[in-house]
Design a protein around this motif. Structure first.
Motif, PDB file in Angstrom:
ATOM      1  N   ARG A  79       0.821  -1.204   0.000  1.00 41.54           N
ATOM      2  CA  ARG A  79       0.000   0.000   0.000  1.00 41.54           C
ATOM      3  C   ARG A  79       0.859   1.260   0.000  1.00 41.54           C
ATOM      4  NH1 ARG A  79      -2.310   0.942   4.553  1.00 41.54           N
ATOM      5  NH2 ARG A  79      -4.104   2.078   3.753  1.00 41.54           N
ATOM      6  N   LEU A 108      -5.790  -3.987  -4.924  1.00 36.59           N
ATOM      7  CA  LEU A 108      -7.221  -3.794  -5.156  1.00 36.59           C
ATOM      8  C   LEU A 108      -7.708  -4.490  -6.418  1.00 36.59           C
ATOM      9  CD1 LEU A 108      -7.762  -0.069  -4.071  1.00 36.59           C
ATOM     10  CD2 LEU A 108      -8.084  -2.174  -2.753  1.00 36.59           C
ATOM     11  N   LEU A 144      -8.569  -7.922  -4.829  1.00 34.67           N
ATOM     12  CA  LEU A 144      -9.287  -8.001  -3.557  1.00 34.67           C
ATOM     13  C   LEU A 144     -10.752  -8.398  -3.727  1.00 34.67           C
ATOM     14  CD1 LEU A 144      -8.834  -7.691  -0.542  1.00 34.67           C
ATOM     15  CD2 LEU A 144      -9.469  -5.286  -0.744  1.00 34.67           C
ATOM     16  N   GLU A 145     -11.424  -7.866  -4.752  1.00 35.36           N
ATOM     17  CA  GLU A 145     -12.846  -8.185  -4.923  1.00 35.36           C
ATOM     18  C   GLU A 145     -13.057  -9.675  -5.148  1.00 35.36           C
ATOM     19  OE1 GLU A 145     -16.649  -7.084  -7.822  1.00 35.36           O
ATOM     20  OE2 GLU A 145     -14.780  -5.955  -7.984  1.00 35.36           O
TER      21      GLU A 145
END
Length: 248
Positions: A153, A218, A221-222
């Motif tokens: 991140r 990201l 992640l979904e």
């Protein structure tokens, strides 16, 4: 490169047969060479490494701590965060002087790791690849987990944005991210090749090697949270229309 990591290529099968026919000392030397090459490949990809404990007879840990809660899964030094390095000569020295040691890679410096149940991870990986998503390195652990390596991140301007890695309940809630562990700053994971206590096949190995570029977390992640939610509910049928984050 990754084809030789999963142990199923034809060349790897011939190598295994060759090793079985050699004297134990020669076979051990060849195994060490393969281990060292995999560790150096991880370091060349930017994953900082440090020595870790390894299995001892009787499902024990080499640290000899009575009741070690994470046998063969933890660093050997309390200074592992500052010790972790991608320096080739140092990693070569560690690998040769500690021939049985596992290695950890410290997360939150260059990369993070999204750690999920293996069944959910396999489902998500198939889905992501079918969608043409750029998936980075992926490892499978013999204790029933899959590790998706991503870019970190980064260092946020507001240090309060960091969360620790007790995991399963961060960054959102346990209900929204069941079974997902996000290893970031202050955490680590075993890096292949690594051995776990128990049977010989309990290992940590690459499914997709470190030659694959690290993706943004990201982008994965979904699919990972969706697969974890279905896994927790006992439903293995993909629901491609389910929104994310998961709301009641």
């Amino acid at each position: 490169m990754s084809g030789t990591f999963d142990g199923r290529s034809g060349r790897q099968g011939k190598l295994s047969q060759w090793l079985r026919g050699r004297r134990p000392k020669e076979a051990a030397a060849a195994d060490d060479g393969g281990r060292e090459a995999l560790l150096l490949a991880a370091a060349e990809a930017g994953l900082p490494l440090a020595p870790a404990a390894y299995p001892a007879p009787g499902y024990r840990c080499s640290c000899d701590r009575v009741g070690c809660p994470t046998p063969a899964r933890h660093p050997v030094s309390f200074a592992w965060q500052t010790q972790s390095t991608i320096d080739r000569p140092q990693i070569e020295r560690w690998a040769r002087h500690q021939p049985q040691a596992n290695f950890i890679t410290a997360t939150g410096m260059v990369h993070d790791v999204l750690d999920v149940p293996a069944q959910a991870g396999r489902e998500a990986l198939d889905r992501l690849l079918a969608q043409g998503v750029e998936v980075g390195p992926v490892a499978e652990s013999g204790d029933g987990r899959m590790l998706f390596f991503t870019l970190t991140r980064g260092t946020p301007e507001d240090e309060d944005e960091w969360w620790p890695c007790e995991l399963d309940c961060h960054p959102e809630t346990m209900a929204e991210h069941p079974g997902l562990r996000w290893h970031c700053r202050g955490s680590y994971v075993l890096v292949p090749p690594a051995r776990l206590p128990g049977d010989d096949d309990r290992q940590v190995r690459w499914l997709r090697g470190p030659e694959h570029p690290l993706p943004e977390p990201l982008t994965l992640l979904e699919s990972l949270t969706d697969a974890c939610a279905r896994h927790a509910a006992g439903d293995s049928t993909p629901d491609l229309g389910r929104p994310w984050p998961l709301h009641n």
